[in-house]
Scaffold this motif. Structure first.
Motif, PDB file in Angstrom:
ATOM      1  N   LEU A  30       0.843  -1.177   0.000  1.00  0.00           N
ATOM      2  CA  LEU A  30       0.000   0.000   0.000  1.00  0.00           C
ATOM      3  C   LEU A  30       0.883   1.233   0.000  1.00  0.00           C
ATOM      4  CD1 LEU A  30      -2.859  -0.806   2.507  1.00  0.00           C
ATOM      5  CD2 LEU A  30      -3.033  -0.522   0.054  1.00  0.00           C
ATOM      6  N   TRP A  31       0.453   2.247  -0.724  1.00  0.00           N
ATOM      7  CA  TRP A  31       1.274   3.438  -0.858  1.00  0.00           C
ATOM      8  C   TRP A  31       0.620   4.600  -0.109  1.00  0.00           C
ATOM      9  CZ3 TRP A  31       5.893   2.930  -3.274  1.00  0.00           C
ATOM     10  CH2 TRP A  31       6.088   1.761  -4.016  1.00  0.00           C
ATOM     11  N   LEU A  32       1.423   5.329   0.616  1.00  0.00           N
ATOM     12  CA  LEU A  32       0.931   6.458   1.400  1.00  0.00           C
ATOM     13  C   LEU A  32       1.346   7.743   0.689  1.00  0.00           C
ATOM     14  CD1 LEU A  32       2.080   5.129   4.868  1.00  0.00           C
ATOM     15  CD2 LEU A  32      -0.117   4.793   3.744  1.00  0.00           C
ATOM     16  N   HIS A  33       0.358   8.435   0.119  1.00  0.00           N
ATOM     17  CA  HIS A  33       0.655   9.653  -0.625  1.00  0.00           C
ATOM     18  C   HIS A  33       0.484  10.866   0.276  1.00  0.00           C
ATOM     19  CE1 HIS A  33       0.630   7.827  -4.721  1.00  0.00           C
ATOM     20  NE2 HIS A  33      -0.022   6.882  -4.063  1.00  0.00           N
ATOM     21  N   THR A  34       1.420  11.795   0.168  1.00  0.00           N
ATOM     22  CA  THR A  34       1.336  13.033   0.942  1.00  0.00           C
ATOM     23  C   THR A  34       1.538  14.208   0.012  1.00  0.00           C
ATOM     24  OG1 THR A  34       3.691  12.881   1.408  1.00  0.00           O
ATOM     25  CG2 THR A  34       2.185  12.002   3.063  1.00  0.00           C
ATOM     26  N   ASP A  35       1.197  15.376   0.533  1.00  0.00           N
ATOM     27  CA  ASP A  35       1.311  16.567  -0.296  1.00  0.00           C
ATOM     28  C   ASP A  35       2.635  17.268  -0.016  1.00  0.00           C
ATOM     29  OD1 ASP A  35       0.127  19.869   0.094  1.00  0.00           O
ATOM     30  OD2 ASP A  35       0.717  18.920  -1.796  1.00  0.00           O
ATOM     31  N   PRO A  36       3.526  17.360  -0.988  1.00  0.00           N
ATOM     32  CA  PRO A  36       4.857  17.920  -0.722  1.00  0.00           C
ATOM     33  C   PRO A  36       4.819  19.407  -0.383  1.00  0.00           C
ATOM     34  CG  PRO A  36       4.557  17.509  -3.063  1.00  0.00           C
ATOM     35  CD  PRO A  36       3.385  16.908  -2.375  1.00  0.00           C
ATOM     36  N   VAL A  37       3.818  20.120  -0.898  1.00  0.00           N
ATOM     37  CA  VAL A  37       3.829  21.582  -0.704  1.00  0.00           C
ATOM     38  C   VAL A  37       3.508  21.919   0.752  1.00  0.00           C
ATOM     39  CG1 VAL A  37       2.766  23.726  -1.401  1.00  0.00           C
ATOM     40  CG2 VAL A  37       3.193  21.944  -3.093  1.00  0.00           C
ATOM     41  N   SER A  38       2.469  21.257   1.298  1.00  0.00           N
ATOM     42  CA  SER A  38       2.113  21.598   2.676  1.00  0.00           C
ATOM     43  C   SER A  38       3.147  21.046   3.649  1.00  0.00           C
ATOM     44  CB  SER A  38       0.726  21.055   3.024  1.00  0.00           C
ATOM     45  OG  SER A  38       0.729  19.649   2.941  1.00  0.00           O
ATOM     46  N   MET A  39       3.885  20.023   3.193  1.00  0.00           N
ATOM     47  CA  MET A  39       4.880  19.436   4.091  1.00  0.00           C
ATOM     48  C   MET A  39       6.086  20.341   4.272  1.00  0.00           C
ATOM     49  SD  MET A  39       4.561  15.780   4.771  1.00  0.00           S
ATOM     50  CE  MET A  39       5.835  14.832   3.982  1.00  0.00           C
ATOM     51  N   ARG A  40       6.178  21.407   3.510  1.00  0.00           N
ATOM     52  CA  ARG A  40       7.291  22.331   3.735  1.00  0.00           C
ATOM     53  C   ARG A  40       7.150  23.041   5.066  1.00  0.00           C
ATOM     54  NH1 ARG A  40       6.662  24.887  -2.140  1.00  0.00           N
ATOM     55  NH2 ARG A  40       7.178  23.009  -3.323  1.00  0.00           N
ATOM     56  N   ASN A  41       5.898  23.077   5.556  1.00  0.00           N
ATOM     57  CA  ASN A  41       5.658  23.638   6.883  1.00  0.00           C
ATOM     58  C   ASN A  41       6.087  22.608   7.915  1.00  0.00           C
ATOM     59  OD1 ASN A  41       4.397  24.247   9.347  1.00  0.00           O
ATOM     60  ND2 ASN A  41       2.759  25.373   8.314  1.00  0.00           N
ATOM     61  N   SER A  42       6.904  22.987   8.849  1.00  0.00           N
ATOM     62  CA  SER A  42       7.525  21.980   9.726  1.00  0.00           C
ATOM     63  C   SER A  42       6.528  21.319  10.647  1.00  0.00           C
ATOM     64  CB  SER A  42       8.644  22.631  10.553  1.00  0.00           C
ATOM     65  OG  SER A  42       8.090  23.719  11.276  1.00  0.00           O
ATOM     66  N   SER A  43       5.522  22.074  11.122  1.00  0.00           N
ATOM     67  CA  SER A  43       4.581  21.417  12.037  1.00  0.00           C
ATOM     68  C   SER A  43       3.738  20.408  11.290  1.00  0.00           C
ATOM     69  CB  SER A  43       3.705  22.452  12.733  1.00  0.00           C
ATOM     70  OG  SER A  43       2.942  23.146  11.778  1.00  0.00           O
ATOM     71  N   VAL A  44       3.365  20.766  10.064  1.00  0.00           N
ATOM     72  CA  VAL A  44       2.595  19.817   9.263  1.00  0.00           C
ATOM     73  C   VAL A  44       3.446  18.590   8.971  1.00  0.00           C
ATOM     74  CG1 VAL A  44       1.525  19.448   7.018  1.00  0.00           C
ATOM     75  CG2 VAL A  44       1.140  21.591   8.229  1.00  0.00           C
ATOM     76  N   GLN A  45       4.712  18.855   8.667  1.00  0.00           N
ATOM     77  CA  GLN A  45       5.579  17.728   8.336  1.00  0.00           C
ATOM     78  C   GLN A  45       5.705  16.781   9.518  1.00  0.00           C
ATOM     79  OE1 GLN A  45       9.806  18.443   7.751  1.00  0.00           O
ATOM     80  NE2 GLN A  45       9.633  17.431   5.776  1.00  0.00           N
ATOM     81  N   GLU A  46       5.771  17.358  10.706  1.00  0.00           N
ATOM     82  CA  GLU A  46       5.917  16.507  11.891  1.00  0.00           C
ATOM     83  C   GLU A  46       4.678  15.657  12.103  1.00  0.00           C
ATOM     84  OE1 GLU A  46       7.461  18.727  15.242  1.00  0.00           O
ATOM     85  OE2 GLU A  46       6.365  17.268  16.473  1.00  0.00           O
ATOM     86  N   GLU A  47       3.521  16.270  11.941  1.00  0.00           N
ATOM     87  CA  GLU A  47       2.277  15.516  12.117  1.00  0.00           C
ATOM     88  C   GLU A  47       2.171  14.393  11.105  1.00  0.00           C
ATOM     89  OE1 GLU A  47       0.179  17.115  15.405  1.00  0.00           O
ATOM     90  OE2 GLU A  47      -0.123  15.356  14.139  1.00  0.00           O
ATOM     91  N   VAL A  48       2.565  14.711   9.862  1.00  0.00           N
ATOM     92  CA  VAL A  48       2.454  13.696   8.826  1.00  0.00           C
ATOM     93  C   VAL A  48       3.409  12.550   9.110  1.00  0.00           C
ATOM     94  CG1 VAL A  48       2.806  13.231   6.385  1.00  0.00           C
ATOM     95  CG2 VAL A  48       1.651  15.300   7.072  1.00  0.00           C
ATOM     96  N   LYS A  49       4.617  12.900   9.564  1.00  0.00           N
ATOM     97  CA  LYS A  49       5.567  11.822   9.875  1.00  0.00           C
ATOM     98  C   LYS A  49       5.038  10.965  11.001  1.00  0.00           C
ATOM     99  CE  LYS A  49      10.177  13.371   8.468  1.00  0.00           C
ATOM    100  NZ  LYS A  49       9.796  13.445   7.118  1.00  0.00           N
ATOM    101  N   ASN A  50       4.408  11.602  11.960  1.00  0.00           N
ATOM    102  CA  ASN A  50       3.797  10.872  13.072  1.00  0.00           C
ATOM    103  C   ASN A  50       2.729   9.907  12.569  1.00  0.00           C
ATOM    104  OD1 ASN A  50       3.430  10.243  15.677  1.00  0.00           O
ATOM    105  ND2 ASN A  50       2.178  12.042  16.182  1.00  0.00           N
TER     106      ASN A  50
END
Lengths: 258, 697
Positions: free
Chosen positions: B363-383
């Motif tokens: 299964l593939w987990l797709h994320t949005d690269p643009v919003s992930m530039r924001n560090s808090s969003v990136q942290e939540e997504v990594k979590n």
């Protein structure tokens, strides 16, 4: 089959009848009335015949094809006999009405002769019979398709139209001959009318071999036409007179006050 | 006159009686009506119209069975009896063939496509290559290099046929008796013999699918407003979104809810195909929503027992195929404080996309690269991704991230990102392009999803048989349920007790893909909605009805039964609870469902289901705003039509018709002439001296 076929078949079926109506009946209100009454009498005869046929079909065995065919033949014969019965009934009615009209009118002579009544009533029967024969078929001829996908002949519309034209003219001839026979107590003429009506109706069982039903019908119509012509007072001499002195009498006839 | 009036009454009664019974036998001699007619209809958006149109009374064309692409030449150039009605097998229903027919449309009266018995092996997708490219989040302002599928084409099989405009009708036919009749008629009448032209009468077909709306949505909405509801020409595509919070929310209070942090887990509820009433959507819709339903069911006990920090909102969006109708409406409602929660309450979004075809269980987990530039969003997504990986541990699935920078696939999450940068993940079974070869086509059915049953099973046995696809979807559902539990603040030690029910998943797949009318669905549905069930695969097309369609109803009852509880009240009280009880009526909904019939009895044992299921209208905000030219929201509408029908018959040559007309006119004119002559000469012709001279003629 499209509008072209619709109009073509309508003109074929009703052309002679409409032209007869236009030129000989439309101007005289009394004739129109008797025409419509004649049509109504035919309609009632059809109603009775169809009532009997409908009831007999309901109580019969719907699965058996031979029984249905037999019932159809019975229905046709019954219908013919009823039509001729009603023609006779109409004749009787008209005789009585004529006396009444004579009593009412101020003139000394009858406003409409029994010969004209014969012609008019025959044409009335013809109109109604033709309408019931062919209007249903004409309505379906307007669509884009023609008969044939289940293997039927594709000359259905055309032959129905020609048959209807023959029937309308035949009814007119029969009317003239029938009334004349009743008037002069010549029951052979009356029997001949009934017999040829039965013959023509039975010929339609030949369909879909349209040639074998249409050609004899037209032959019968031709002979009936000649007989009616003689009954109505025509003769070969009159015909020759008419054809030779076309120029003189044609002009005079249109100018003579009537 | 009494006798006469009696006669009239009898006559009239008989006439009506007979007319009611008899059928028109002449019409039966001419036409053979087609029973199964599925047309392609016209859809409009703010700038274009797509789909098919026929003339007002239907298009008539001479039948031609298309044998190959080269045979098109006969239709377009060399055939002598245009216009032609082309019958083709679905293997020829490709973009090159249809474009050629579209360009030669003066000689084409219509097309009929015969449905095959098996899916075409090469794949077929009439959708575009980049679905919903203009209404997603990527644009010149947001991730410009990622917009318009610059990096990867999501739907490589897409040929865009659904989005073309045809001015002839295109119908779909099953390979049944009617089609056999058509082929037989073609063989008998239309086949050229030894290279010479076939003779009239020729076999022809008429297809009627006249669409009232034209041009685009602004035009048709303007025309609608002219004549109120008398002669509406189009309707906006609309249905309902179904959603249910894992713990009750007060739905009568709209807007921000204090101290509520909500995780939205969503799936889409709709699909489509080229033809209007067919929309099996097995992989594109059913796989995702069945997984979400199973996950919700798996979490039922866990969310009730444990006190979780965050609320999980199970959401099913309708109309996502047509530029995200459902999700854009929900986001709009949240922005305008017309929804029980608002965007500030949303913590993150997890979306279940197409998950039915994962090869080798990836299964593939797709994320949005643009919003992930924001560090808090990136942290939540990594979590979130870490939780997903630990949820998948011990299961037969392995989750991966695509290693490259690529945009999100077409998903409802994109509409949330348009509002503000949320952390979120979209779970799909593909990496860079759909593994679904039949995306939004009529072939996206049970076969393409490998929902296969052993032969010779009765329907009841099929219902209870667990297919392999069901097992793999149940694994995905288990993973989703576990990660939701973790995201909501649950204890890691408890997640092994959360499992999805394979039999439930298999039954749901059966109900959506094989037959929606089965013993299981009849138990969980209310009496009043039973009429919607049928014995076919569910049609996921959103359509325009004011009431909910079958998939919406099914999902509503399934969600209610799977996340709700049965409470012990009578039927009248069940109804009363939903209407009168002040405390609970804003928190719960109550359904009285039929239940099962105990053995030895035909009376069903109904019961009352209390759940938090709610539904909200899924109609594009463009219609609420009455801005039909907007490019922000979906503006899709469907045209109205009067009737859809088809029939076959024989046609005669034009010459024969003209001949008939000519003969008729000839007969009429000659009889007019003859009658005139005879009537003017009548006194000579018929004078045998019998009548007195004053007889009138």
């Amino acid at each position: 089959m499209t509008a072209a076929v619709f109009f073509g078949c309508t003109f074929i079926a009703f052309g002679p009848a409409v032209s007869l109506f236009l030129f000989t009946i439309a101007r005289e209100p009394l004739r129109v009335i008797f025409l419509i009454a004649g049509a109504f009498f035919w309609l009632v005869s059809l109603l009775l015949a169809s009532l009997v046929w409908f009831i007999s079909v309901q109580i019969s065995n719907k699965e058996s094809a031979s029984q249905q065919k037999g019932l159809l033949i019975f229905g046709v014969v019954l219908s013919v006999l009823l039509q001729e019965t009603f023609r006779f009934a109409y004749y009787k009615l008209l005789k009585k009405a004529n006396e009444g009209l004579l009593a009412l009118s101020q003139e000394e002579t009858m406003p409409i002769s029994i010969r004209q009544l014969a012609y008019v009533s025959g044409l009335g029967f013809g109109f109604m019979s033709g309408a019931f024969s062919v209007v249903n078929i004409l309505a379906d001829s307007v669509g884009p398709g023609t008969v044939g996908i289940h293997g039927d002949s594709q000359h259905y519309f055309l032959s129905s139209a020609f048959m209807t034209m023959a029937i309308i003219l035949l009814h007119m001839f029969w009317g003239i001959i029938f009334f004349d026979g009743c008037e002069k107590q010549r029951w052979l003429a009356v029997a001949a009318v009934v017999a040829t009506h039965l013959l023509v109706s039975s010929l339609t069982f030949q369909n879909p071999q349209y040639v074998s039903s249409l050609v004899p019908t037209y032959i019968v119509m031709f002979f009936m036409g000649i007989w009616a012509f003689y009954t109505a007072g025509g003769s070969l001499r009159n015909l020759k007179l008419c054809l030779t002195c076309k120029d003189k009498d044609f002009l005079l006839a249109n100018h003579r006050p009537r | 006159m009494d006798l006469l009036s009696n006669k009239w009454i009898v006559y009239l009664a008989l006439c009506l009686f007979i007319a009611g019974i008899s059928c028109n036998s002449v019409e039966n001699k001419i036409y053979v009506k087609l029973n199964y007619t599925v047309p392609c209809v016209r859809l409009l958006n703010s700038t274009h119209q797509i789909g098919c149109q026929s003339s007002l009374s239907g298009d008539v064309g001479v039948l031609h069975v298309l044998e190959s692409e080269e045979n098109l030449d006969f239709v377009l150039r060399s055939g002598h009896n245009p216009p032609y009605m082309v019958i083709m097998e679905s293997s020829l229903f490709t973009r090159p063939v249809m474009m050629k027919l579209k360009n030669g449309s003066s000689r084409v009266a219509g097309v009929a496509v015969v449905e095959p018995s098996a899916n075409p092996p090469g794949g077929f997708s009439p959708h575009t290559r980049c679905p919903n490219e203009n209404t997603g989040v990527y644009s010149e302002n947001y991730g410009p290099g990622l917009a318009h599928c610059n990096t990867t084409k999501w739907n490589p099989f897409g040929n865009g046929l659904s989005y073309e405009e045809f001015d002839f009708p295109i119908f779909s036919m099953k390979d049944d008796n009617d089609t056999q009749l058509i082929r037989q008629c073609y063989m008998d009448h239309n086949r050229p013999v030894n290279g010479s032209d076939p003779q009239y009468p020729l076999c022809a077909m008429q297809l009627s699918s006249h669409m009232s709306a034209v041009t685009n949505t602004p035009t048709c909405m303007r025309r609608n407003s002219i004549s109120f509801s008398m002669n509406m020409v189009c309707d906006p595509l609309s249905d309902y979104n179904i959603w249910a919070p894992s713990k009750p929310l007060n739905v009568s209070q709209n807007g921000h809810k204090a101290n509520e942090s909500v995780i939205i887990v969503s799936a889409r509820l709709d699909s489509r195909s080229f033809f209007s009433e067919i929309g099996p959507g097995a992989e594109s819709a059913a796989s995702g929503l069945v997984t979400l339903l199973a996950a919700a069911h798996a979490l039922r006990n866990a969310t009730q027992d444990a006190q979780l920090d965050r609320t999980i909102l199970y959401t099913f969006f309708h109309g996502e195929t047509f530029d995200y109708i459902g999700s854009s409406k929900m986001v709009y409602d949240m922005e305008k404080n017309q929804f029980p929660i608002d965007l500030d309450n949303v913590h993150s979004v997890l979306e279940i996309g197409q998950v039915g075809l994962h090869s080798s269980s990836n299964l593939w987990l797709h994320t949005d690269p643009v919003s992930m530039r924001n560090s808090s969003v990136q942290e939540e997504v990594k979590n979130l991704i870490t939780n997903l990986k630990s949820a998948a541990a011990g299961l037969n699935v392995s989750v991966k991230e695509p290693g490259v920078t690529q945009p999100l696939p077409p998903s409802s999450f994109q509409r949330f990102l348009r509002a503000r940068p949320f952390p979120g993940v979209v779970i799909e079974d593909y990496n860079s392009s759909f593994s679904n070869k039949y995306f939004q086509s009529m072939f996206d059915n049970a076969d393409s999803l490998n929902v296969l049953y052993p032969p010779n099973l009765t329907p009841e046995e099929q219902l209870n048989h667990v297919t392999d696809t069901a097992k793999s979807l149940a694994e995905v559902a288990t993973m989703v349920a576990r990660v939701l539990f973790l995201q909501a603040g649950g204890e890691k030690t408890q997640i092994n007790s959360i499992n999805a029910d394979e039999l439930m998943v298999s039954r749901m797949l059966y109900s959506f893909l094989i037959s929606s009318n089965n013993s299981w669905t009849q138990e969980i549905i209310s009496l009043k909605d039973i009429v919607h069930l049928n014995n076919n695969t569910v049609n996921f097309y959103i359509s325009v009805e004011q009431q909910a369609s079958l998939p919406t109803i099914l999902v509503k009852y399934l969600l209610a039964n799977l996340t709700g509880t049965a409470i012990n009240v009578t039927q009248e009280n069940c109804k009363k609870e939903s209407e009168d009880n002040k405390e609970t009526k804003h928190l719960y909904t109550y359904f009285w469902v039929q239940g099962a019939a105990p053995p030895n009895s035909t009376e069903r044992d109904g019961f009352c289901v209390r759940s938090t299921v709610q539904w909200s209208r899924a109609i594009s905000p463009a219609f609420a705003l009455e801005n039909y030219t907007t490019s922000e929201y979906s503006t899709w509408t469907e045209s109205r039509w009067k009737e859809i029908k088809g029939r076959i018959f024989l046609v005669a040559s034009h010459d024969l018709e003209m001949l008939t007309l000519g003969v008729g006119i000839g007969v009429l004119l000659s009889s007019l002439l003859l009658t005139y002559i005879m009537s003017s000469k009548a006194d000579i012709l018929f004078s045998s001296g019998r009548e007195p001279t004053s007889a009138t003629y």
